[in-house]
Design a protein around this motif. Structure first.
Motif, PDB file in Angstrom:
ATOM      1  N   ARG A  64       0.829  -1.206   0.000  1.00 50.79           N
ATOM      2  CA  ARG A  64       0.000   0.000   0.000  1.00 50.79           C
ATOM      3  C   ARG A  64       0.861   1.252   0.000  1.00 50.79           C
ATOM      4  O   ARG A  64       2.013   1.216   0.429  1.00 50.79           O
ATOM      5  CB  ARG A  64      -0.890   0.028   1.245  1.00 50.79           C
ATOM      6  CG  ARG A  64      -1.790  -1.161   1.393  1.00 50.79           C
ATOM      7  CD  ARG A  64      -2.845  -1.169   0.332  1.00 50.79           C
ATOM      8  NE  ARG A  64      -3.835  -2.200   0.591  1.00 50.79           N
ATOM      9  CZ  ARG A  64      -4.510  -2.821  -0.369  1.00 50.79           C
ATOM     10  NH1 ARG A  64      -4.283  -2.521  -1.631  1.00 50.79           N
ATOM     11  NH2 ARG A  64      -5.408  -3.725  -0.074  1.00 50.79           N
ATOM     12  N   ILE A 106      -0.866   0.044  -9.753  1.00 49.36           N
ATOM     13  CA  ILE A 106      -0.777   0.817  -8.510  1.00 49.36           C
ATOM     14  C   ILE A 106       0.183   0.135  -7.537  1.00 49.36           C
ATOM     15  O   ILE A 106       1.028   0.777  -6.914  1.00 49.36           O
ATOM     16  CB  ILE A 106      -2.176   1.010  -7.889  1.00 49.36           C
ATOM     17  CG1 ILE A 106      -2.986   1.974  -8.752  1.00 49.36           C
ATOM     18  CG2 ILE A 106      -2.084   1.525  -6.458  1.00 49.36           C
ATOM     19  CD1 ILE A 106      -4.378   2.269  -8.235  1.00 49.36           C
ATOM     20  N   ALA A 162      -6.047   3.055  -3.665  1.00 52.68           N
ATOM     21  CA  ALA A 162      -6.530   3.364  -5.012  1.00 52.68           C
ATOM     22  C   ALA A 162      -6.628   4.871  -5.214  1.00 52.68           C
ATOM     23  O   ALA A 162      -6.260   5.396  -6.268  1.00 52.68           O
ATOM     24  CB  ALA A 162      -7.890   2.701  -5.243  1.00 52.68           C
ATOM     25  N   LYS A 210     -16.803  -3.560  -5.276  1.00 50.55           N
ATOM     26  CA  LYS A 210     -17.113  -4.807  -5.970  1.00 50.55           C
ATOM     27  C   LYS A 210     -18.541  -5.238  -5.688  1.00 50.55           C
ATOM     28  O   LYS A 210     -19.074  -6.102  -6.355  1.00 50.55           O
ATOM     29  CB  LYS A 210     -16.165  -5.914  -5.510  1.00 50.55           C
ATOM     30  CG  LYS A 210     -14.734  -5.715  -5.963  1.00 50.55           C
ATOM     31  CD  LYS A 210     -13.850  -6.830  -5.441  1.00 50.55           C
ATOM     32  CE  LYS A 210     -12.397  -6.546  -5.796  1.00 50.55           C
ATOM     33  NZ  LYS A 210     -11.489  -7.470  -5.109  1.00 50.55           N
ATOM     34  N   ALA A 264      -7.413  -0.638   0.825  1.00 47.65           N
ATOM     35  CA  ALA A 264      -7.400  -0.716  -0.637  1.00 47.65           C
ATOM     36  C   ALA A 264      -7.994   0.546  -1.252  1.00 47.65           C
ATOM     37  O   ALA A 264      -7.514   1.032  -2.273  1.00 47.65           O
ATOM     38  CB  ALA A 264      -8.176  -1.944  -1.103  1.00 47.65           C
ATOM     39  N   TYR A 290      -5.062  -2.468 -13.414  1.00 44.46           N
ATOM     40  CA  TYR A 290      -4.918  -1.235 -12.650  1.00 44.46           C
ATOM     41  C   TYR A 290      -4.389  -1.525 -11.245  1.00 44.46           C
ATOM     42  O   TYR A 290      -3.557  -0.796 -10.716  1.00 44.46           O
ATOM     43  CB  TYR A 290      -6.249  -0.483 -12.599  1.00 44.46           C
ATOM     44  CG  TYR A 290      -6.762  -0.178 -13.978  1.00 44.46           C
ATOM     45  CD1 TYR A 290      -6.019   0.637 -14.830  1.00 44.46           C
ATOM     46  CD2 TYR A 290      -7.937  -0.744 -14.463  1.00 44.46           C
ATOM     47  CE1 TYR A 290      -6.445   0.903 -16.116  1.00 44.46           C
ATOM     48  CE2 TYR A 290      -8.365  -0.478 -15.758  1.00 44.46           C
ATOM     49  CZ  TYR A 290      -7.625   0.348 -16.579  1.00 44.46           C
ATOM     50  OH  TYR A 290      -8.045   0.600 -17.849  1.00 44.46           O
ATOM     51  N   ASP A 291      -4.865  -2.609 -10.650  1.00 42.22           N
ATOM     52  CA  ASP A 291      -4.329  -3.026  -9.347  1.00 42.22           C
ATOM     53  C   ASP A 291      -2.838  -3.321  -9.466  1.00 42.22           C
ATOM     54  O   ASP A 291      -2.039  -2.957  -8.604  1.00 42.22           O
ATOM     55  CB  ASP A 291      -5.043  -4.288  -8.850  1.00 42.22           C
ATOM     56  CG  ASP A 291      -6.514  -4.053  -8.607  1.00 42.22           C
ATOM     57  OD1 ASP A 291      -6.870  -2.917  -8.277  1.00 42.22           O
ATOM     58  OD2 ASP A 291      -7.300  -5.002  -8.753  1.00 42.22           O
ATOM     59  N   PHE A 329      -9.074  -7.522 -23.344  1.00 43.74           N
ATOM     60  CA  PHE A 329     -10.330  -7.535 -24.076  1.00 43.74           C
ATOM     61  C   PHE A 329     -10.286  -8.592 -25.176  1.00 43.74           C
ATOM     62  O   PHE A 329     -11.254  -9.274 -25.416  1.00 43.74           O
ATOM     63  CB  PHE A 329     -10.609  -6.151 -24.662  1.00 43.74           C
ATOM     64  CG  PHE A 329     -10.570  -5.073 -23.617  1.00 43.74           C
ATOM     65  CD1 PHE A 329     -11.497  -5.093 -22.583  1.00 43.74           C
ATOM     66  CD2 PHE A 329      -9.605  -4.084 -23.635  1.00 43.74           C
ATOM     67  CE1 PHE A 329     -11.472  -4.122 -21.596  1.00 43.74           C
ATOM     68  CE2 PHE A 329      -9.576  -3.113 -22.651  1.00 43.74           C
ATOM     69  CZ  PHE A 329     -10.502  -3.126 -21.631  1.00 43.74           C
ATOM     70  N   ILE A 338     -11.243   1.338 -10.825  1.00 42.92           N
ATOM     71  CA  ILE A 338     -10.601   0.534  -9.785  1.00 42.92           C
ATOM     72  C   ILE A 338     -11.718  -0.062  -8.949  1.00 42.92           C
ATOM     73  O   ILE A 338     -12.656   0.638  -8.571  1.00 42.92           O
ATOM     74  CB  ILE A 338      -9.695   1.392  -8.895  1.00 42.92           C
ATOM     75  CG1 ILE A 338      -8.770   2.223  -9.765  1.00 42.92           C
ATOM     76  CG2 ILE A 338      -8.961   0.522  -7.898  1.00 42.92           C
ATOM     77  CD1 ILE A 338      -7.373   1.791  -9.843  1.00 42.92           C
ATOM     78  N   LYS A 339     -11.626  -1.350  -8.705  1.00 38.44           N
ATOM     79  CA  LYS A 339     -12.680  -2.023  -7.955  1.00 38.44           C
ATOM     80  C   LYS A 339     -12.138  -2.548  -6.632  1.00 38.44           C
ATOM     81  O   LYS A 339     -11.117  -3.219  -6.606  1.00 38.44           O
ATOM     82  CB  LYS A 339     -13.240  -3.171  -8.793  1.00 38.44           C
ATOM     83  CG  LYS A 339     -13.900  -2.660 -10.063  1.00 38.44           C
ATOM     84  CD  LYS A 339     -14.129  -3.747 -11.070  1.00 38.44           C
ATOM     85  CE  LYS A 339     -14.425  -3.132 -12.426  1.00 38.44           C
ATOM     86  NZ  LYS A 339     -14.571  -4.139 -13.471  1.00 38.44           N
ATOM     87  N   ARG A 374     -15.094  -1.626 -17.021  1.00 36.98           N
ATOM     88  CA  ARG A 374     -13.757  -2.215 -16.890  1.00 36.98           C
ATOM     89  C   ARG A 374     -12.748  -1.193 -16.412  1.00 36.98           C
ATOM     90  O   ARG A 374     -11.864  -1.506 -15.631  1.00 36.98           O
ATOM     91  CB  ARG A 374     -13.296  -2.755 -18.244  1.00 36.98           C
ATOM     92  CG  ARG A 374     -13.906  -4.072 -18.604  1.00 36.98           C
ATOM     93  CD  ARG A 374     -13.061  -4.696 -19.706  1.00 36.98           C
ATOM     94  NE  ARG A 374     -13.604  -5.991 -20.077  1.00 36.98           N
ATOM     95  CZ  ARG A 374     -14.191  -6.213 -21.249  1.00 36.98           C
ATOM     96  NH1 ARG A 374     -14.298  -5.248 -22.128  1.00 36.98           N
ATOM     97  NH2 ARG A 374     -14.653  -7.410 -21.534  1.00 36.98           N
ATOM     98  N   ASN A 375     -12.881   0.025 -16.923  1.00 37.66           N
ATOM     99  CA  ASN A 375     -11.865   1.024 -16.630  1.00 37.66           C
ATOM    100  C   ASN A 375     -12.206   1.781 -15.362  1.00 37.66           C
ATOM    101  O   ASN A 375     -12.548   2.954 -15.376  1.00 37.66           O
ATOM    102  CB  ASN A 375     -11.695   1.944 -17.826  1.00 37.66           C
ATOM    103  CG  ASN A 375     -11.109   1.178 -18.985  1.00 37.66           C
ATOM    104  OD1 ASN A 375      -9.941   0.810 -18.973  1.00 37.66           O
ATOM    105  ND2 ASN A 375     -11.943   0.869 -19.959  1.00 37.66           N
TER     106      ASN A 375
END
Lengths: 403, 429
Positions: free
Chosen positions: A20, A379, B383, B358, B379, A375-376, A359, B370-371, B367-368
């Motif tokens: 983190r 980051i 993010a 989520k 988290a 994205y995770d 995709f 952050i989940k 999709r685009n």
């Protein structure tokens, strides 16, 4: 004499633990020891140990007429030393037979060839030293770059480092009407022999073997031998390049992949005019047919066979650029931890996890990533890199202070 | 196909996402040449003429007719001494329930008068209106020729069931939100739950707005999985909004925009804000909206000592909402339970990167973004920090997010719905 050249890639990255932003400046250990160890152990049981045993059997049974080539990344060797000495010992035993060849690559399974010749050479040197230390003074003669990434320029760099040959993908858009089943030459330095992967037949084993919707399912040695015999007589080399984890991990034991490999040599010896060679033998014995022009780098990944899996989007480019901006500073720092992290952070897989092409190539990409989304992955990597940048800056200040 | 559709609201007179979704869906169905009879409790006259609108308030019924008596018998579960507003949090919900217990009007008599003036709102006569709406449905089902009945959410389920009893046509129950989303685990009781369950079980087919909602329908209401399909919501307008508004603070702005209720998870946003501010003081947090948890949030922010960095705007509407999205650098929707959740798509239209839980249906289509899990404040903080500091990710969201929106069209949703209709129509005896 016509020949089959098996090359298997053995690689596992050091995966980064969930890190983190509040760990930045606090926690300087980035690696997910638990998952790295458990993955190595899992793959060892499913693939490395049984497949190494099988290959050793085959080599002994055919008195060295059956042979294979491996490339084992430095980061993977480090993990074998730490978590799987039994696997390392079994590779050492294979190499000791004299019928198993090892290739050179970058220590970190890095993408350095795309940005810095100097770091690339340093990484290759690190790997070379590791191979020498672990395999009884062994010195590789042929080079494979991360993910078979190749261009004329990269080939010239490799030739300068003293290698006789290099492996890459027989990409359609490079070959056009030409066949991958010949040895080619680097267009800048013709002394460097280029071996091209026959992706059709390689992927029949690596990807399609257990695919029940494939029209040729199930793949038998009879079929495979028929396809080999259908190759025009003047084409002398069949390069079957694939991830070693194909055996038992990507294709589970239940699919019959081990049985297929166990009987394949016999079928080749009995029903074809092919034998088996290592990459060095191919580079030495075959007559190069022509120079091959690859102005823009290619790889063995995805349909496009380009670099977009690692450097295709803005996330990947930012991470990659920020990392290699540190090169000059890191070089000056003699600190084992900094050097280790610098090495491990270069591993191509970190950038692969950030790929948003899922995709179209989704299935393959998500299979290889432990992150929920690219994205995770981005980051998490950037948090770690931010901490690493701080450490490098601090060390630099110390250096200035000393002077 | 002639579709007899029951909804509680239709634009421009709406109070929530239900009306907007009905509008989008009807528009999509019209695009695919479906004939819609749309019944609303109260017609205002300025609705877009997409369908044959029926104003329930205009329908006269003769309560002596046997069919009405039968319908009424089946509606006895409405005669419960409680009162429910559909889209409130548990605390407000309790308050209103108390209130109606003491001011209860007798349901039976007013419902059986010849004509009934619906308010069409979520007021204190809601239960009465829902009952009367069902009786009206009986009459409409007899008057208007139709092939399919389609009812939106529990308010219209009794009407849908009543219509089906008269015409025998297949019933589609559309579920936009369940009582579990509104009231948490306590949703498994009370008249709304009972009505939802009756509607879902009586329906020939159930349409859920997300897989999340589909799972709730199957697990909590015991509906046969084979008859539940998912139709995600879409957006009416996918164009990017270029705002001219400029923010007048130098710091980056992170925004929560929505009702400040249990369902929306505002407390997780506050806790995540604290973690970010501790490391990076150059960020401002904004909580826009109102709700029963607002005061508690204000207290918590003060307790954490970040009052100069964390701001409350109160309820926003119209242009203010657009401006809020536009000046935000990150939009967060930490919903505990969100059947769909259209707001993040609005943020995307303003080129604002989004973080969504989520536990929201929209996470299944976007999709685009952050989940994160709504409870995972680490988290969430991470993010937020990532989106504020690592530029390329915000850039990518801008590039790809607008492309993604273009694929979320009501015509596509309606096309899938038409296949559901056709299948049901064919299966009829």
């Amino acid at each position: 004499m016509r020949t089959i050249c098996f090359y298997f890639q053995v690689h596992q990255p050091f995966r980064i633990k969930p890190y983190r932003f509040f760990d930045i400046g606090e926690d300087h250990y980035y690696w997910d020891d638990y998952s790295n160890k458990s993955i190595i152990r899992k793959v060892a049981t499913k693939c490395y140990l049984p497949m190494n045993a099988l290959l050793l059997d085959l080599i002994k049974r055919y008195n060295g007429k059956f042979k294979v080539t491996f490339s084992i990344s430095g980061v993977c060797l480090d993990q074998f030393e730490a978590y799987a000495p039994d696997v390392l010992a079994s590779f050492q035993e294979l190499v000791a037979t004299g019928h198993v060849e090892l290739l050179s690559e970058t220590d970190a399974h890095a993408l350095a060839s795309l940005t810095s010749e100097e770091e690339f050479a340093r990484s290759v040197e690190r790997h070379k030293a590791k191979i020498k230390r672990l395999f009884n003074g062994y010195e590789p003669k042929v080079f494979r770059n991360t993910e078979l990434i190749y261009s004329d320029k990269i080939g010239a760099m490799v030739s300068k480092l003293g290698y006789q040959g290099m492996l890459t993908e027989g990409a359609k858009h490079i070959l056009g009407w030409k066949s991958p089943n010949f040895v080619y030459q680097n267009s800048i330095d013709p002394n460097l022999k280029i071996l091209l992967k026959n992706f059709q037949l390689s992927d029949d084993i690596a990807f399609r073997f257990s695919n029940k919707t494939w029209s040729d399912y199930p793949l038998t040695t009879e079929k495979f031998v028929n396809w080999i015999n259908a190759i025009p007589k003047e084409q002398e080399v069949l390069n079957l390049f694939m991830d070693y984890e194909t055996f038992g991990e990507h294709q589970w034991a239940e699919t019959g992949i081990f049985e297929f490999m166990r009987v394949l040599p016999e079928a080749v010896f009995n029903y074809t005019d092919f034998d088996f060679s290592t990459t060095t033998e191919v580079a030495k014995n075959a007559n190069p047919i022509a120079k091959i022009n690859v102005p823009v780098p290619i790889s063995w990944a995805d349909e496009e066979r380009d670099l977009t899996a690692w450097l295709g989007n803005d996330l990947q480019k930012e991470a990659f650029t920020k990392l290699y901006e540190l090169e000059a500073q890191v070089k000056k720092i003699e600190d084992a931890d900094i050097q280790r992290d610098w090495n491990y952070l270069q591993t191509s897989d970190h950038f692969y996890y950030m790929c948003t092409k899922f995709f179209s190539d989704g299935a393959v990409h998500s299979y290889f990533s432990h992150y929920d989304t690219p994205y995770d992955a981005f980051i998490n990597y950037m948090n770690v890199l931010s901490d690493f940048i701080l450490r490098v800056k601090n060390k630099e200040k110390e250096l200035v202070g000393v002077q | 196909m002639k579709v007899l559709m029951f909804g509680w609201e239709f634009p421009p007179h709406i109070s929530g996402g239900l009306g907007t979704a009905c509008y989008g869906l009807v528009k999509g169905l019209v695009h695919h040449n479906q004939d819609i009879i749309f019944v609303v409790p109260k017609l205002w006259g300025d609705e877009e003429p997409l369908a044959d609108f029926v104003n329930a308030s205009d329908i006269e019924i003769d309560y002596r007719e046997k069919k009405f008596i039968d319908t009424w018998k089946n509606l006895t579960y409405l005669e419960i001494n409680s009162f429910l507003v559909p889209y409130l949090g548990p605390q407000e919900f309790e308050k209103y329930t108390d209130y109606t217990l003491h001011h209860r009007s007798d349901v039976d008599e007013t419902v059986f008068s010849n004509k009934y003036e619906f308010s069409g709102k979520y007021g204190k006569n809601l239960m009465e209106e829902v009952s009367r709406y069902a009786l009206v449905a009986t009459q409409i089902a007899k008057m208007k020729d139709h092939d399919i009945i389609h009812a939106h959410d529990w308010l219209a389920y009794p009407a849908g069931i009543a219509a089906k009893q008269i015409s025998g046509k297949p019933l589609v129950a559309h579920i936009h939100a369940t009582q579990f989303d509104r009231a948490g685990q306590g949703g498994a009781q009370g008249p709304v739950f009972e009505m939802e369950k009756a509607g879902l079980l009586a329906a020939d087919h159930v349409v859920a707005v997300s897989h999340l909602t589909r799972n709730i329908v199957i697990e909590k209401y015991g509906v046969d999985p084979d008859k539940v399909s998912v139709l995600h919501n879409a957006v009416l307008d996918a164009s990017i909004i270029h705002s001219t508004i400029r923010k007048n603070v130098p710091e980056k702005i992170v925004t929560f925009l929505g009702r400040i209720t249990f369902q929306k998870g505002p407390e997780y946003f506050v806790e995540a804000a604290k973690k970010v501010i501790d490391r990076d003081p150059n960020v401002r947090f904004v909580m826009a909206g109102s709700g029963d948890l607002l005061n508690r949030m204000v207290e918590r922010v003060a307790e954490l000592g970040m009052g100069t960095r964390f701001h409350f705007t109160g309820f926003l509407k119209g242009q203010d909402v657009d401006d809020m999205y536009a000046i935000s650098d990150v939009y967060v929707m930490p919903s505990v339970s969100e059947p769909f959740g259209i707001a993040p798509l609005e943020a995307v239209r303003h080129n604002t990167p989004v973080i969504i839980s989520k536990q929201s249906g929209v996470a299944e289509v976007l999709r685009n973004a952050i989940k994160i899990d709504f409870w995972d404040v680490d988290a969430m903080a991470d993010a937020i920090f990532g989106l504020l500091h690592y530029e390329s990710i915000a850039r990518m969201f801008k590039e790809l997010g607008s492309e993604e929106l273009k694929n979320l069209k009501w015509e596509h949703v309606a096309a899938k719905l038409v296949t559901v209709y056709e299948k049901l129509h064919k299966q009829q005896p």
